[in-house]
Design an enzyme around this catalytic site. Sequence first.
Site, PDB file in Angstrom:
ATOM      1  CB  SER A 145      -0.726   0.029   1.314  1.00  0.00           C
ATOM      2  OG  SER A 145      -1.458   1.188   1.502  1.00  0.00           O
ATOM      3  CE1 TYR A 158      -5.252  -1.535   4.584  1.00  0.00           C
ATOM      4  CE2 TYR A 158      -3.510   0.723   4.282  1.00  0.00           C
ATOM      5  CZ  TYR A 158      -4.251  -0.598   3.735  1.00  0.00           C
ATOM      6  OH  TYR A 158      -4.304  -0.528   2.527  1.00  0.00           O
TER       7      TYR A 158
END
Length: 277
Positions: A145, A158
């Site tokens: 990401s 995350y």
Amino acid sequence: MDRFDFTRGTAVVTGAAGGIGEQLALALARRGSALALVDRDAERLEQVARQAGKLSGRPVTTYLADLSDDAATHALGERLVVAHPDATLLVNNAGVALGGTFEQVSEEEFDWVMAVNYRAVVTLTRALLPVLRANPGSHLVNLSSLFGLIAPPGQVAYATSKFAVRGFTEALRAELAGSVGVTVVHPGGIRTGIATSSRIAASVPAAEHEAGRKAFNKLLTYPPERAAAEIVSAVERRRGRLLIAVSARVPDVLARLFPAHYSSVLALVLKRVGPRK
């Protein structure tokens, strides 16, 4: 290694019922790939599978699995190995998001994110790697990401999971050089449902959650079909690293130039130029 041949073997894609995963399934189908699609949303997964089958004319198999369940993920890996000994592509795309600071996120919530975003990637890679090795010309794709490049406040779980995916994939790429192609992908603000479907730590106030969700949604502008096309192209050309959208490339540069202070620099850049595709 030679360019990847999409018409050989089966491509396994997790998180295939929506977003980048759905668009990857359709893009691979257009390239003539047989598919094994994984998700926990049975209805949406079947819809994607039917559409992909019409595009490719090749077999499309679906697998329901909750990747937050370690035992279920191990069982899925075993099923995939038995059913698809011809697998030549594994795309670990499935992922979940969780908002909250480290102190707001419980141990159970943190572990849920790590199970889906990281442990499932390792488990399925471990299961299918012998198959990929046995089929010359195979390739592995792991989605990290933007938050595997930078670590903003309020995204501790995350970011931890996505930095872990990045490290795992980069080390594996070095180990598998010359035998299996490996790509780590860092998408920026892709227009998917991750913001609306993300969880929020139970201790986060509702107003804070809503403000964060709205701010995050403004950054999600890049079309998922374009992201999928870039990933497919990267696989074909055996690229080791792919950053998707300016929203990933600019923070990557800032993190390299200002490793200890990129958060404040990035905030100033965003204030000046606003969200960019």
